[in-house]
Design a protein around this motif. Structure first.
Motif, PDB file in Angstrom:
ATOM      1  N   LEU A  49     -11.753 -25.303 -26.309  1.00 57.75           N
ATOM      2  CA  LEU A  49     -10.651 -26.024 -25.665  1.00 57.75           C
ATOM      3  C   LEU A  49     -11.122 -27.176 -24.776  1.00 57.75           C
ATOM      4  O   LEU A  49     -10.540 -28.260 -24.825  1.00 57.75           O
ATOM      5  CB  LEU A  49      -9.774 -25.046 -24.878  1.00 57.75           C
ATOM      6  N   PRO A  50     -12.178 -26.997 -23.958  1.00 62.59           N
ATOM      7  CA  PRO A  50     -12.655 -28.153 -23.182  1.00 62.59           C
ATOM      8  C   PRO A  50     -13.166 -29.293 -24.045  1.00 62.59           C
ATOM      9  O   PRO A  50     -13.245 -30.434 -23.582  1.00 62.59           O
ATOM     10  CB  PRO A  50     -13.785 -27.556 -22.323  1.00 62.59           C
ATOM     11  N   LEU A  51     -13.525 -28.978 -25.296  1.00 66.02           N
ATOM     12  CA  LEU A  51     -13.991 -30.025 -26.198  1.00 66.02           C
ATOM     13  C   LEU A  51     -12.846 -30.875 -26.734  1.00 66.02           C
ATOM     14  O   LEU A  51     -13.081 -31.942 -27.291  1.00 66.02           O
ATOM     15  CB  LEU A  51     -14.760 -29.411 -27.372  1.00 66.02           C
ATOM     16  N   LEU A  52     -11.592 -30.389 -26.575  1.00 68.69           N
ATOM     17  CA  LEU A  52     -10.441 -31.159 -27.049  1.00 68.69           C
ATOM     18  C   LEU A  52     -10.256 -32.446 -26.260  1.00 68.69           C
ATOM     19  O   LEU A  52     -10.206 -33.534 -26.859  1.00 68.69           O
ATOM     20  CB  LEU A  52      -9.174 -30.305 -27.006  1.00 68.69           C
ATOM     21  N   PRO A  53     -10.157 -32.398 -24.907  1.00 62.82           N
ATOM     22  CA  PRO A  53     -10.099 -33.680 -24.179  1.00 62.82           C
ATOM     23  C   PRO A  53     -11.350 -34.517 -24.396  1.00 62.82           C
ATOM     24  O   PRO A  53     -11.288 -35.750 -24.389  1.00 62.82           O
ATOM     25  CB  PRO A  53      -9.952 -33.251 -22.711  1.00 62.82           C
ATOM     26  N   ASN A  54     -12.488 -33.850 -24.601  1.00 58.54           N
ATOM     27  CA  ASN A  54     -13.715 -34.579 -24.907  1.00 58.54           C
ATOM     28  C   ASN A  54     -13.565 -35.341 -26.215  1.00 58.54           C
ATOM     29  O   ASN A  54     -13.935 -36.519 -26.318  1.00 58.54           O
ATOM     30  CB  ASN A  54     -14.876 -33.586 -24.981  1.00 58.54           C
ATOM     31  N   ALA A  55     -12.983 -34.671 -27.234  1.00 58.84           N
ATOM     32  CA  ALA A  55     -12.760 -35.324 -28.529  1.00 58.84           C
ATOM     33  C   ALA A  55     -11.732 -36.448 -28.413  1.00 58.84           C
ATOM     34  O   ALA A  55     -11.866 -37.499 -29.056  1.00 58.84           O
ATOM     35  CB  ALA A  55     -12.304 -34.299 -29.560  1.00 58.84           C
ATOM     36  N   TYR A  72     -13.493 -39.369 -26.953  1.00 54.50           N
ATOM     37  CA  TYR A  72     -14.354 -40.007 -27.947  1.00 54.50           C
ATOM     38  C   TYR A  72     -13.518 -40.770 -28.971  1.00 54.50           C
ATOM     39  O   TYR A  72     -13.927 -41.829 -29.464  1.00 54.50           O
ATOM     40  CB  TYR A  72     -15.216 -38.960 -28.651  1.00 54.50           C
ATOM     41  N   TRP A  73     -12.351 -40.232 -29.288  1.00 60.06           N
ATOM     42  CA  TRP A  73     -11.467 -40.949 -30.213  1.00 60.06           C
ATOM     43  C   TRP A  73     -11.029 -42.276 -29.597  1.00 60.06           C
ATOM     44  O   TRP A  73     -11.016 -43.310 -30.274  1.00 60.06           O
ATOM     45  CB  TRP A  73     -10.242 -40.101 -30.539  1.00 60.06           C
ATOM     46  N   LEU A  74     -10.675 -42.233 -28.318  1.00 61.28           N
ATOM     47  CA  LEU A  74     -10.276 -43.465 -27.650  1.00 61.28           C
ATOM     48  C   LEU A  74     -11.436 -44.460 -27.611  1.00 61.28           C
ATOM     49  O   LEU A  74     -11.241 -45.665 -27.787  1.00 61.28           O
ATOM     50  CB  LEU A  74      -9.796 -43.154 -26.223  1.00 61.28           C
ATOM     51  N   LEU A  75     -12.642 -43.936 -27.377  1.00 59.01           N
ATOM     52  CA  LEU A  75     -13.804 -44.823 -27.359  1.00 59.01           C
ATOM     53  C   LEU A  75     -14.026 -45.495 -28.708  1.00 59.01           C
ATOM     54  O   LEU A  75     -14.335 -46.682 -28.788  1.00 59.01           O
ATOM     55  CB  LEU A  75     -15.060 -44.031 -26.978  1.00 59.01           C
ATOM     56  N   ILE A 124     -17.254 -38.287 -19.772  1.00 58.89           N
ATOM     57  CA  ILE A 124     -16.549 -38.890 -20.893  1.00 58.89           C
ATOM     58  C   ILE A 124     -15.219 -39.496 -20.448  1.00 58.89           C
ATOM     59  O   ILE A 124     -14.779 -40.516 -20.970  1.00 58.89           O
ATOM     60  CB  ILE A 124     -16.342 -37.854 -22.027  1.00 58.89           C
ATOM     61  N   ILE A 125     -14.568 -38.894 -19.451  1.00 56.55           N
ATOM     62  CA  ILE A 125     -13.314 -39.444 -18.935  1.00 56.55           C
ATOM     63  C   ILE A 125     -13.565 -40.779 -18.236  1.00 56.55           C
ATOM     64  O   ILE A 125     -12.821 -41.759 -18.421  1.00 56.55           O
ATOM     65  CB  ILE A 125     -12.627 -38.440 -17.988  1.00 56.55           C
ATOM     66  N   LEU A 126     -14.616 -40.843 -17.412  1.00 54.45           N
ATOM     67  CA  LEU A 126     -14.956 -42.099 -16.738  1.00 54.45           C
ATOM     68  C   LEU A 126     -15.291 -43.189 -17.761  1.00 54.45           C
ATOM     69  O   LEU A 126     -14.849 -44.338 -17.626  1.00 54.45           O
ATOM     70  CB  LEU A 126     -16.145 -41.880 -15.809  1.00 54.45           C
TER      71      LEU A 126
END
Length: 470
Positions: free
Chosen positions: A215-221, A224-227, A359-361
């Motif tokens: 689940l924590p990898l979801l916002p991470n993904a 990364y998608w936004l990047l 990753i958020i920053l």
């Protein structure tokens, strides 16, 4: 097999499995650019990236969780619980995807919506299926399914785009059918679902641990998608679909570098998880990063110039402008690859939530730079934004990952950076192809001469060290 040889062997296996598919993608670029208009190709590129976003959201990033929990687990009962939970989750995610698709169908006008939904669902199953194959240690079949999918993709692409003249829809058909039939064929051989899937097989503790890990990898993904994909949305909004098509063609070539990065990442993912408990992990991890800096930089520089020299016949004249963006986009992939190296600290320790601040920053920085620069510099603004974003994330993770392992890079690590800077100057300022060829070969020789004294001494650590366990 010692850890160094195992790591090198895994690189070879993942190279064969990945390069086949990317080679087909590379070979299909002339076909796509010749038969499909830039705006249609740009639309498909946006739809594909939205599908990738949907995969992460619908699956809760279980593709990473199922691999992490299957790797090294020899108990068939536990394997059944892991795979059964994953399959049940995917079936429910498929139902959610169809409900969302029906809702959008009634209230929004979206081109090819049913095929976008189908593409998302098939890709979701395919991505997790190949991670199950990896987690079970059947890496040879990972190679088989990659090659098989590649061959089916080119066959279906020729059928639907050339013979049946389906246009951009032909790309949807080819990608959906190739992955569907690949899974069916490999399943007939391995019988993974028959052996491990039980609808009622469940271990609540394993289910919770997998969700807690994934689940924590979801916002991470999502970040990364936004990047990687928000670039298309900015280009489409401010510059139009035609510019997005030009950018998409450049990305098709840059995807070769990303594939090489993925190969190293997949091999490193398996090795680092197994070696995280070793007493000399700092030394071993440093040697891997140091070697990666040299090898990846040399690979990117060489391939960028080779592509440039052949760009005239590789790409239709409507897309020739995309050549100018290849070099800086390749540099951004180098930083991305080095950043991915430090991802393993979070995965090895299973502290995936600690990955989020960096990753958020970086995502916020990327969106801000995209907004400010695309209006001033066009596609160049997007390219520059990517370089600075991945450089920032790389520096952040060097510091943040010290809680997991500490890497030390000697000053000789600056040599590849210097080679990249000079290569960039020659790429844009030197017109003579012969001079460019001379420089590239001279750089490769210099790196090869330097590597025995620096990198090869590090590679000996990987090749001949014993595995020490705590």
């Amino acid at each position: 097999m010692n850890r160094g040889n195992k790591f090198i062997n895994d690189i070879f296996i993942y190279a064969v499995g990945n390069l086949g598919s990317k080679l087909i993608t590379f070979l299909l670029v002339p076909l796509y650019t010749y038969f499909i208009a830039p705006d249609d190709f740009g639309y498909y590129d946006i739809a594909l990236n939205i599908s990738f976003l949907g995969i992460g959201i619908l699956s809760f990033q279980l593709r990473d969780g199922v691999f992490r929990f299957l790797l090294g687990n020899e108990d068939d009962r536990t394997r059944k619980d892991i795979i059964s939970f994953t399959c049940r989750f995917l079936l429910r995610a498929t139902l959610v995807a169809f409900i969302i698709g029906l809702f959008c169908l009634f209230f929004f006008e979206i081109r090819f919506l049913p095929w976008i939904v189908a593409l998302t669902v098939v890709f979701m199953f395919y991505e997790i299926y190949i991670q199950v194959i990896r987690g079970l240690g059947r890496n040879v079949y990972f190679v088989y399914i990659g090659i098989l999918t590649s061959l089916l993709t080119i066959v279906f692409s020729c059928l639907f785009i050339i013979n049946l003249d389906c246009g951009v829809l032909g790309i949807f058909y080819a990608n959906i059918l190739s992955r569907f039939f690949s899974m069916c064929i490999i399943e007939c051989k391995l019988r993974i679902l028959k052996k491990y899937f039980r609808y009622n097989s469940s271990d609540p503790q394993i289910n919770q641990e997998m969700i807690r890990y994934s689940l924590p990898l979801l916002p991470n993904a999502l970040c990364y998608w936004l990047l990687g994909s928000s670039n298309r949305l900015f280009i489409n909004h401010y510059l139009g679909l035609e510019s997005n098509g030009i950018y998409a063609v450049a990305m098709k070539f840059v995807s070769i570098f990303e594939t090489f990065s993925l190969i190293i990442y997949q091999a490193w993912q398996e090795t680092s998880i197994k070696q995280y408990g070793s007493q000399d992990k700092n030394r071993f991890f440093s040697s891997v990063l140091y070697a990666q800096m040299y090898i990846f930089s040399a690979f990117v520089i060489l391939l960028i110039f080779v592509i440039k020299w052949n760009y005239v016949w590789l790409v239709d004249e409507n897309f020739q402008d995309s050549a100018q963006y290849l070099f800086p986009m390749g540099i951004s992939v180098i930083f991305f690859s080095l950043t991915s190296f430090f991802d393993m600290g979070y995965q090895c320790s299973k502290e995936t939530a600690r990955n989020l601040p960096g990753i958020i920053l970086s995502t916020g920085l990327n969106l801000l730079l995209n907004y400010l620069l695309v209006q001033q510099w066009g596609i160049w603004g997007i390219v520059v934004s990517s370089i600075f974003t991945y450089l920032f994330l790389f520096l952040y993770r060097i510091v943040d990952s010290r809680r997991f392992f500490q890497v030390k890079i000697p000053y000789a690590g600056m040599i590849p950076l210097g080679g990249c800077i000079v290569a960039g100057i020659i790429y844009y300022e030197v017109i003579s192809i012969y001079f460019q060829i001379v420089y590239v070969w001279a750089l490769m020789i210099v790196l090869w001469v330097v590597m025995p004294g620096y990198v090869k001494s590090q590679l000996k650590v990987m090749a001949f060290s014993k595995i020490y366990r705590k």
